[in-house]
Every structure is written in C-alpha cells, then in structure tokens.
Design a protein around this motif. Sequence first.
Motif, PDB file in Angstrom:
ATOM      1  N   TRP A   1       0.862  -1.177   0.000  1.00  0.00           N
ATOM      2  CA  TRP A   1       0.000   0.000   0.000  1.00  0.00           C
ATOM      3  C   TRP A   1       0.903   1.232   0.000  1.00  0.00           C
ATOM      4  O   TRP A   1       1.877   1.276   0.740  1.00  0.00           O
ATOM      5  CB  TRP A   1      -0.855   0.060   1.270  1.00  0.00           C
ATOM      6  N   GLY A   2       0.584   2.248  -0.818  1.00  0.00           N
ATOM      7  CA  GLY A   2       1.398   3.464  -0.767  1.00  0.00           C
ATOM      8  C   GLY A   2       1.638   4.077  -2.130  1.00  0.00           C
ATOM      9  O   GLY A   2       1.054   3.671  -3.138  1.00  0.00           O
TER      10      GLY A   2
ATOM     11  N   MET B   1      10.401   0.218  -3.301  1.00  0.00           N
ATOM     12  CA  MET B   1       9.570   0.821  -2.251  1.00  0.00           C
ATOM     13  C   MET B   1       9.761   2.340  -2.199  1.00  0.00           C
ATOM     14  O   MET B   1      10.790   2.860  -2.638  1.00  0.00           O
ATOM     15  CB  MET B   1       9.927   0.229  -0.878  1.00  0.00           C
ATOM     16  N   GLU B   2       8.744   3.021  -1.641  1.00  0.00           N
ATOM     17  CA  GLU B   2       8.851   4.468  -1.437  1.00  0.00           C
ATOM     18  C   GLU B   2       8.526   4.812   0.013  1.00  0.00           C
ATOM     19  O   GLU B   2       8.035   3.974   0.764  1.00  0.00           O
ATOM     20  CB  GLU B   2       7.917   5.210  -2.406  1.00  0.00           C
ATOM     21  N   HIS B   3       8.808   6.086   0.382  1.00  0.00           N
ATOM     22  CA  HIS B   3       8.652   6.521   1.773  1.00  0.00           C
ATOM     23  C   HIS B   3       7.212   6.335   2.259  1.00  0.00           C
ATOM     24  O   HIS B   3       6.261   6.674   1.553  1.00  0.00           O
ATOM     25  CB  HIS B   3       9.064   7.991   1.894  1.00  0.00           C
ATOM     26  N   ASP B   4       7.060   5.793   3.461  1.00  0.00           N
ATOM     27  CA  ASP B   4       5.767   5.567   4.141  1.00  0.00           C
ATOM     28  C   ASP B   4       4.896   4.503   3.468  1.00  0.00           C
ATOM     29  O   ASP B   4       3.682   4.463   3.686  1.00  0.00           O
ATOM     30  CB  ASP B   4       4.975   6.881   4.280  1.00  0.00           C
ATOM     31  N   ASP B   5       5.480   3.624   2.640  1.00  0.00           N
ATOM     32  CA  ASP B   5       4.739   2.472   2.099  1.00  0.00           C
ATOM     33  C   ASP B   5       4.465   1.467   3.210  1.00  0.00           C
ATOM     34  O   ASP B   5       5.207   1.385   4.200  1.00  0.00           O
ATOM     35  CB  ASP B   5       5.553   1.769   1.006  1.00  0.00           C
ATOM     36  N   VAL B   6       3.405   0.670   3.021  1.00  0.00           N
ATOM     37  CA  VAL B   6       3.082  -0.434   3.940  1.00  0.00           C
ATOM     38  C   VAL B   6       3.224  -1.734   3.162  1.00  0.00           C
ATOM     39  O   VAL B   6       2.760  -1.829   2.018  1.00  0.00           O
ATOM     40  CB  VAL B   6       1.655  -0.293   4.515  1.00  0.00           C
ATOM     41  N   ILE B   7       3.878  -2.737   3.759  1.00  0.00           N
ATOM     42  CA  ILE B   7       4.111  -4.003   3.064  1.00  0.00           C
ATOM     43  C   ILE B   7       3.649  -5.199   3.896  1.00  0.00           C
ATOM     44  O   ILE B   7       3.843  -5.218   5.117  1.00  0.00           O
ATOM     45  CB  ILE B   7       5.615  -4.145   2.683  1.00  0.00           C
ATOM     46  N   GLN B   8       3.040  -6.151   3.206  1.00  0.00           N
ATOM     47  CA  GLN B   8       2.683  -7.437   3.828  1.00  0.00           C
ATOM     48  C   GLN B   8       3.330  -8.539   2.992  1.00  0.00           C
ATOM     49  O   GLN B   8       3.054  -8.647   1.790  1.00  0.00           O
ATOM     50  CB  GLN B   8       1.156  -7.613   3.854  1.00  0.00           C
ATOM     51  N   VAL B   9       4.225  -9.293   3.573  1.00  0.00           N
ATOM     52  CA  VAL B   9       4.948 -10.345   2.850  1.00  0.00           C
ATOM     53  C   VAL B   9       4.205 -11.666   2.983  1.00  0.00           C
ATOM     54  O   VAL B   9       3.806 -12.065   4.085  1.00  0.00           O
ATOM     55  CB  VAL B   9       6.394 -10.490   3.382  1.00  0.00           C
TER      56      VAL B   9
ATOM     57  N   LYS C   1       0.275   1.415  -8.197  1.00  0.00           N
ATOM     58  CA  LYS C   1      -0.762   2.054  -9.025  1.00  0.00           C
ATOM     59  C   LYS C   1      -2.105   2.028  -8.298  1.00  0.00           C
ATOM     60  O   LYS C   1      -2.948   2.883  -8.505  1.00  0.00           O
ATOM     61  CB  LYS C   1      -0.877   1.311 -10.364  1.00  0.00           C
ATOM     62  N   TYR C   2      -2.309   0.998  -7.505  1.00  0.00           N
ATOM     63  CA  TYR C   2      -3.531   0.880  -6.697  1.00  0.00           C
ATOM     64  C   TYR C   2      -3.165   0.172  -5.405  1.00  0.00           C
ATOM     65  O   TYR C   2      -2.125  -0.491  -5.323  1.00  0.00           O
ATOM     66  CB  TYR C   2      -4.627   0.113  -7.449  1.00  0.00           C
ATOM     67  N   SER C   3      -3.995   0.335  -4.361  1.00  0.00           N
ATOM     68  CA  SER C   3      -3.670  -0.258  -3.053  1.00  0.00           C
ATOM     69  C   SER C   3      -4.749  -1.247  -2.620  1.00  0.00           C
ATOM     70  O   SER C   3      -5.929  -0.912  -2.658  1.00  0.00           O
ATOM     71  CB  SER C   3      -3.553   0.841  -1.997  1.00  0.00           C
ATOM     72  N   PRO C   4      -4.391  -2.462  -2.166  1.00  0.00           N
ATOM     73  CA  PRO C   4      -3.006  -2.987  -2.212  1.00  0.00           C
ATOM     74  C   PRO C   4      -2.690  -3.544  -3.590  1.00  0.00           C
ATOM     75  O   PRO C   4      -3.585  -3.970  -4.307  1.00  0.00           O
ATOM     76  CB  PRO C   4      -3.051  -4.092  -1.163  1.00  0.00           C
ATOM     77  N   GLN C   5      -1.400  -3.536  -3.936  1.00  0.00           N
ATOM     78  CA  GLN C   5      -0.963  -4.117  -5.207  1.00  0.00           C
ATOM     79  C   GLN C   5      -0.060  -5.306  -4.922  1.00  0.00           C
ATOM     80  O   GLN C   5       0.796  -5.244  -4.047  1.00  0.00           O
ATOM     81  CB  GLN C   5      -0.187  -3.075  -6.027  1.00  0.00           C
ATOM     82  N   ARG C   6      -0.299  -6.393  -5.659  1.00  0.00           N
ATOM     83  CA  ARG C   6       0.542  -7.586  -5.511  1.00  0.00           C
ATOM     84  C   ARG C   6       1.824  -7.368  -6.309  1.00  0.00           C
ATOM     85  O   ARG C   6       1.761  -7.086  -7.512  1.00  0.00           O
ATOM     86  CB  ARG C   6      -0.229  -8.811  -6.016  1.00  0.00           C
TER      87      ARG C   6
END
Length: 363
Positions: A335-336, A352-360, A340-345
């Motif tokens: 997400w972030g 990555m960019e600043h303040d992104d959220v990631i789920q592995v 292009k859209y959140s969440p993106q697979r």
Amino acid sequence: MGILEKIAEIEREISRTQKNKATEYHLGLLKAKLAKYRAQLLEPSKSAAKGEGFDVMKSGDARVALIGFPSVGKSTFLSLVTATASECASYEFTTLTCIPGVIEYNGANIQLLDLPGIIEGAAQGKGRGRQVIAVARTADVVIMMLDATKGDVQRTLLEKELEAVGIRLNVQKPNIYFKQKKGGGLAFNSTVPLTQCSEKLCQLILHEYKIFNAEVLFREDCTADELIDVIVGNRVYMPCLYVYNKIDQISLEEVDRLAREPHSVVISCEMKLNLDYLLEVLWEYLALIRVYTKKRGERPDFEGGLILRRSATVEHVCHVIHRTLTSQFKYALVWGTSTKYSPQRVGAGHRMEHDDVIQVVKK
C-alpha cells in the motif's frame, strides 16, 4: 626534500604555469605527481599512536560528519538536535575529540559526529586535521558548518582541504572505465568527443603511476584530474550540505543570497532559527525511506517502521525482517505511493517508497 616540500613546490609550479594547449601535458604530469605525493602523506605511519576519541563505532541508520573551522557553532548545533551535550565556549578548539550524538528523525537514528575544528593546512596534518578528515570519509553526508558573517571564505578553504585528501563533494563519480592489464599496452577509447583529455595525456599520466598496460574507456568528457581520481581509486564521492550559522548577525539581503546558493541552508543556533528545515533537507540528502510492515488481518505496525535506502526493493525489506525470508518469499502486498492501486501484488524487485506499507506472503 620531504613530501610536504615536494607538494608545495608542485603547487607553486601549477600556479605559475599558464593553462593552454602547449602546457596541458606538463600540467597533467604535475597533477599526477601531486596526487601521488598526497596519497603518500595520508598513509598512516606505523609508529603513530592512535588518536584519542577518533575511533567511533558506526551505529544507527546513517552517519553524518559535522565539520568546520573552530567556533562556528558545531557543538551548539549538536547539543540542540541531539540529546548529547558537547562542550561549548566562546574560545577556539573547545572540542578536542570526536563526540557522537544521535538525531531521532522520521523514526530513524542518525549518528551525528561533532569533529574538532579544522584549520588551514589540515590535509598536511596541521592541528588534528588528518584524523578529522579520515573520520569524515566514513560518513554518508557531510555537514559543513560555516560562519555566515565571514561570507564564502571558510567554504573555499574547507573545500580545498577536503579535495586534497580525496573527498569529492556533491559530484558524481567520473564515468571512466579503467582496468590494469598484464600486457598489450594502452587500449584507449571514448564514446564521446574529448576536449579536455587526449590519449597522449592519458598515457603520460599512466606512466607516472608506472602503469604501461591498461584499458581506458571515457564515457563522458572528463578532465585529467578526474582521470587521476579514477586511477588512484580511493576517492570518496559524498553529498555535502553547507550550513551557514549566525544569520542573526548579518543583513537580510546576505541571508537571502546565502540561502539561494546550491546545497545551502541558513540557520541560527543562538536563536534556534530554521533547524527543522535543516533536518528535512538532511533527510533528503541521506536518501532514506521508512517502510511499515503489516501482518495478515491486522493493522500496520506504525510504531516500528523499517529504515531503508531510497532505492530499496521488496527483497531488501525481506533481508531486513529476517535473512531466511527471501528463500520463502512468494509475493508481497504493498500500500502506498509506489503502487498504481492499493493494495498491489508485487514481486521481489518492486521498488519501495517513503511511508509504504508491506505485507509479505510466504510460500
């Protein structure tokens, strides 16, 4: 004749020599000799004792070296932006050793080193210049603290001292491919028209370094100085922030002029002016980003973000979380602003960019 005398003699010869087509080979040779003697000067002597307080262990997410002439406000600045108290006084050389502090900003711990004041001739070992500059070489960013009341004099002198020890400020590494070989002579090529360095000059410089077999490819129009930097190979290219302190003592017109200079920030430690903006700019120069992690079905962990370099990918995030995670990686949801859209697979190569959220997601 000692090394210092040889360096002084070559510098005098360079300043005496007119720059034109006829003297370019002579000047190129002199510059090569000068770089060689300066490298010898910087080699640590085996008999010398270790300088007290200079071996500071690297810690935190980034390291910033605070350099400048005595009494420009380095220790006051360190005390204001970190929890460390560095001794401040109105006399010169108050700080005699390297004092580390930590700036906590955007969730990152940035190590700030308050180095003793540099004096003119530091590159030749005057004062404790050589140890100070050696520590500065290990930093990610240099903050050059300058006295706004003295104009650009201090900046010019400090740049000259750092240049002499192989620290290149706010410039990119020259795009020259250089490889020493065992035979075959000199293979010289360029992908662009060269106006500042010819094959003959390149050969003369290489011979000065006792290199007779090499491959050299210029990918941009570089100077003889830049070629010497590539041959020597121990140059450090780093971003530098010029910070003009004591702006409360100069006119508004002068403040405006200094603030518009490239890579410059104006502050006043005495009146605590513009310190927040300086930390913002420093964050940009360090090229750091903060990424938050998230478990499936839970809210993101906004308390403990991961601090990474700006070009970091999902793979880097996996390495930071746990070294075995990369081998079990299937895909990630992000997400972030990097998506292009959140969440993106995304895959492991996604940047990555600043303040992104990631789920592995594991296999």
